[in-house]
Design a protein around this motif. Structure first.
Motif, PDB file in Angstrom:
ATOM      1  N   ALA A   1       0.830  -1.204   0.000  1.00 27.76           N
ATOM      2  CA  ALA A   1       0.000   0.000   0.000  1.00 27.76           C
ATOM      3  C   ALA A   1       0.868   1.258   0.000  1.00 27.76           C
ATOM      4  CB  ALA A   1      -0.929  -0.010   1.207  1.00 27.76           C
ATOM      5  N   ALA A   2       1.929   1.263   0.795  1.00 25.78           N
ATOM      6  CA  ALA A   2       2.822   2.421   0.829  1.00 25.78           C
ATOM      7  C   ALA A   2       3.573   2.572  -0.491  1.00 25.78           C
ATOM      8  CB  ALA A   2       3.807   2.289   1.987  1.00 25.78           C
ATOM      9  N   PHE A   3       3.957   1.456  -1.086  1.00 29.20           N
ATOM     10  CA  PHE A   3       4.636   1.492  -2.390  1.00 29.20           C
ATOM     11  C   PHE A   3       3.704   2.047  -3.458  1.00 29.20           C
ATOM     12  CE2 PHE A   3       5.621  -0.559  -6.459  1.00 29.20           C
ATOM     13  CZ  PHE A   3       6.931  -0.147  -6.633  1.00 29.20           C
ATOM     14  N   ALA A   4       2.467   1.574  -3.483  1.00 29.59           N
ATOM     15  CA  ALA A   4       1.505   2.039  -4.481  1.00 29.59           C
ATOM     16  C   ALA A   4       1.204   3.525  -4.304  1.00 29.59           C
ATOM     17  CB  ALA A   4       0.219   1.221  -4.387  1.00 29.59           C
ATOM     18  N   ALA A   5       1.111   3.983  -3.057  1.00 30.85           N
ATOM     19  CA  ALA A   5       0.852   5.402  -2.810  1.00 30.85           C
ATOM     20  C   ALA A   5       2.018   6.256  -3.310  1.00 30.85           C
ATOM     21  CB  ALA A   5       0.621   5.639  -1.319  1.00 30.85           C
ATOM     22  N   ALA A   6       3.229   5.801  -3.102  1.00 33.20           N
ATOM     23  CA  ALA A   6       4.396   6.543  -3.580  1.00 33.20           C
ATOM     24  C   ALA A   6       4.439   6.566  -5.099  1.00 33.20           C
ATOM     25  CB  ALA A   6       5.679   5.937  -3.008  1.00 33.20           C
ATOM     26  N   ARG A   7       4.081   5.463  -5.724  1.00 26.72           N
ATOM     27  CA  ARG A   7       4.062   5.423  -7.193  1.00 26.72           C
ATOM     28  C   ARG A   7       2.985   6.346  -7.758  1.00 26.72           C
ATOM     29  NH1 ARG A   7       7.661   4.602 -10.262  1.00 26.72           N
ATOM     30  NH2 ARG A   7       6.412   3.569 -11.804  1.00 26.72           N
ATOM     31  N   ARG A   8       1.830   6.421  -7.092  1.00 29.34           N
ATOM     32  CA  ARG A   8       0.767   7.317  -7.551  1.00 29.34           C
ATOM     33  C   ARG A   8       1.183   8.784  -7.436  1.00 29.34           C
ATOM     34  NH1 ARG A   8      -2.529   3.463  -5.095  1.00 29.34           N
ATOM     35  NH2 ARG A   8      -2.575   4.635  -3.153  1.00 29.34           N
ATOM     36  N   ARG A   9       2.065   9.088  -6.490  1.00 31.66           N
ATOM     37  CA  ARG A   9       2.583  10.448  -6.357  1.00 31.66           C
ATOM     38  C   ARG A   9       3.647  10.759  -7.408  1.00 31.66           C
ATOM     39  NH1 ARG A   9       2.641   9.018  -0.830  1.00 31.66           N
ATOM     40  NH2 ARG A   9       4.897   8.756  -0.926  1.00 31.66           N
ATOM     41  N   GLY A  10       4.011   9.772  -8.214  1.00 34.84           N
ATOM     42  CA  GLY A  10       4.970   9.988  -9.290  1.00 34.84           C
ATOM     43  C   GLY A  10       6.404   9.671  -8.948  1.00 34.84           C
ATOM     44  N   GLU A  11       6.642   9.036  -7.801  1.00 33.64           N
ATOM     45  CA  GLU A  11       8.007   8.677  -7.419  1.00 33.64           C
ATOM     46  C   GLU A  11       8.516   7.540  -8.312  1.00 33.64           C
ATOM     47  OE1 GLU A  11       9.762  10.137  -5.081  1.00 33.64           O
ATOM     48  OE2 GLU A  11       8.202  11.311  -4.096  1.00 33.64           O
ATOM     49  N   PRO A  12       9.827   7.509  -8.618  1.00 33.19           N
ATOM     50  CA  PRO A  12      10.379   6.363  -9.346  1.00 33.19           C
ATOM     51  C   PRO A  12      10.344   5.101  -8.468  1.00 33.19           C
ATOM     52  CG  PRO A  12      12.100   7.962  -8.820  1.00 33.19           C
ATOM     53  CD  PRO A  12      10.804   8.550  -8.383  1.00 33.19           C
ATOM     54  N   THR A  13      10.521   3.965  -9.087  1.00 32.83           N
ATOM     55  CA  THR A  13      10.374   2.689  -8.392  1.00 32.83           C
ATOM     56  C   THR A  13      11.319   2.564  -7.204  1.00 32.83           C
ATOM     57  OG1 THR A  13       9.678   1.625 -10.437  1.00 32.83           O
ATOM     58  CG2 THR A  13      10.426   0.191  -8.683  1.00 32.83           C
ATOM     59  N   ASP A  14      12.600   2.868  -7.389  1.00 28.95           N
ATOM     60  CA  ASP A  14      13.549   2.689  -6.283  1.00 28.95           C
ATOM     61  C   ASP A  14      13.257   3.637  -5.124  1.00 28.95           C
ATOM     62  OD1 ASP A  14      14.276   4.829  -7.866  1.00 28.95           O
ATOM     63  OD2 ASP A  14      16.429   4.502  -7.654  1.00 28.95           O
ATOM     64  N   THR A  15      12.865   4.858  -5.427  1.00 32.15           N
ATOM     65  CA  THR A  15      12.495   5.797  -4.366  1.00 32.15           C
ATOM     66  C   THR A  15      11.215   5.344  -3.672  1.00 32.15           C
ATOM     67  OG1 THR A  15      13.508   7.574  -5.625  1.00 32.15           O
ATOM     68  CG2 THR A  15      12.006   8.219  -3.859  1.00 32.15           C
ATOM     69  N   SER A  16      10.286   4.792  -4.448  1.00 31.15           N
ATOM     70  CA  SER A  16       9.028   4.304  -3.871  1.00 31.15           C
ATOM     71  C   SER A  16       9.271   3.170  -2.883  1.00 31.15           C
ATOM     72  CB  SER A  16       8.086   3.830  -4.976  1.00 31.15           C
ATOM     73  OG  SER A  16       7.724   4.890  -5.809  1.00 31.15           O
ATOM     74  N   ILE A  17      10.230   2.320  -3.177  1.00 31.78           N
ATOM     75  CA  ILE A  17      10.550   1.226  -2.259  1.00 31.78           C
ATOM     76  C   ILE A  17      11.139   1.789  -0.965  1.00 31.78           C
ATOM     77  CG2 ILE A  17      12.062  -0.764  -1.914  1.00 31.78           C
ATOM     78  CD1 ILE A  17      11.630  -1.379  -4.900  1.00 31.78           C
ATOM     79  N   CYS A  18      12.026   2.747  -1.079  1.00 32.60           N
ATOM     80  CA  CYS A  18      12.600   3.371   0.130  1.00 32.60           C
ATOM     81  C   CYS A  18      11.526   4.063   0.956  1.00 32.60           C
ATOM     82  CB  CYS A  18      13.687   4.368  -0.261  1.00 32.60           C
ATOM     83  SG  CYS A  18      15.152   3.594  -0.952  1.00 32.60           S
ATOM     84  N   VAL A  19      10.627   4.763   0.290  1.00 30.16           N
ATOM     85  CA  VAL A  19       9.538   5.452   0.993  1.00 30.16           C
ATOM     86  C   VAL A  19       8.621   4.432   1.668  1.00 30.16           C
ATOM     87  CG1 VAL A  19       7.443   6.823   0.605  1.00 30.16           C
ATOM     88  CG2 VAL A  19       9.594   7.509  -0.439  1.00 30.16           C
ATOM     89  N   ALA A  20       8.316   3.350   0.973  1.00 25.41           N
ATOM     90  CA  ALA A  20       7.447   2.311   1.543  1.00 25.41           C
ATOM     91  C   ALA A  20       8.080   1.678   2.776  1.00 25.41           C
ATOM     92  CB  ALA A  20       7.148   1.243   0.496  1.00 25.41           C
ATOM     93  N   LEU A  21       9.368   1.388   2.712  1.00 30.03           N
ATOM     94  CA  LEU A  21      10.053   0.814   3.868  1.00 30.03           C
ATOM     95  C   LEU A  21      10.124   1.809   5.023  1.00 30.03           C
ATOM     96  CD1 LEU A  21      12.925  -1.183   2.161  1.00 30.03           C
ATOM     97  CD2 LEU A  21      10.994  -2.113   3.442  1.00 30.03           C
ATOM     98  N   ARG A  22      10.339   3.072   4.700  1.00 24.04           N
ATOM     99  CA  ARG A  22      10.399   4.094   5.741  1.00 24.04           C
ATOM    100  C   ARG A  22       9.031   4.300   6.396  1.00 24.04           C
ATOM    101  NH1 ARG A  22      11.054   9.313   3.211  1.00 24.04           N
ATOM    102  NH2 ARG A  22       8.808   9.309   3.345  1.00 24.04           N
ATOM    103  N   ASP A  23       7.976   4.323   5.582  1.00 24.17           N
ATOM    104  CA  ASP A  23       6.642   4.611   6.107  1.00 24.17           C
ATOM    105  C   ASP A  23       6.000   3.427   6.823  1.00 24.17           C
ATOM    106  OD1 ASP A  23       6.938   7.115   5.097  1.00 24.17           O
ATOM    107  OD2 ASP A  23       5.568   6.838   3.402  1.00 24.17           O
ATOM    108  N   SER A  24       6.219   2.219   6.313  1.00 15.86           N
ATOM    109  CA  SER A  24       5.517   1.065   6.890  1.00 15.86           C
ATOM    110  C   SER A  24       6.437   0.059   7.562  1.00 15.86           C
ATOM    111  CB  SER A  24       4.709   0.359   5.795  1.00 15.86           C
ATOM    112  OG  SER A  24       5.569  -0.165   4.811  1.00 15.86           O
TER     113      SER A  24
END
Length: 98
Positions: free
Chosen positions: A5-28
């Motif tokens: 869910a955190a990865f998908a939210a980051a991708r919807r905000r337009g983040e690249p895949t590698d940044t989205s993974i970092c954001v998902a790990l940081r958030d969840s």
């Protein structure tokens, strides 16, 4: 589920895949780790009962939860990085409109 869910939210905000993974790990990540640790401790506590089958059940359940926690925090992000088109929010079958 939290990680995806955190990865998908980051991708919807337009983040690249590698940044989205970092954001998902940081958030969840803290939620996932704490949930796993609490479950593992609860199963480990069942090993204190004076029954042999409770000892083996508690130890095996604890090991299962810790293994799942390790896979969720390491293999899942690696698979998302290797196969981003299969992740939710990417369009195609894994996307929201599907």
């Amino acid at each position: 589920l939290f990680l995806l869910a955190a990865f998908a939210a980051a991708r919807r905000r337009g983040e690249p895949t590698d940044t989205s993974i970092c954001v998902a790990l940081r958030d969840s990540g803290h939620t996932i780790i704490m949930s796993g640790v609490v479950l593992a401790a609860a199963f480990l506590a069942t090993a204190l009962f004076p029954l042999d089958w409770m000892l083996s059940n508690g130890l095996c359940s604890c090991a299962s939860v810790l293994t799942t926690l390790l896979v969720n925090m390491s293999l899942a992000p690696a698979l998302l990085l290797a196969f981003p088109s299969l992740a939710p929010g990417e369009g195609g079958e894994g996307g929201e409109g599907g």
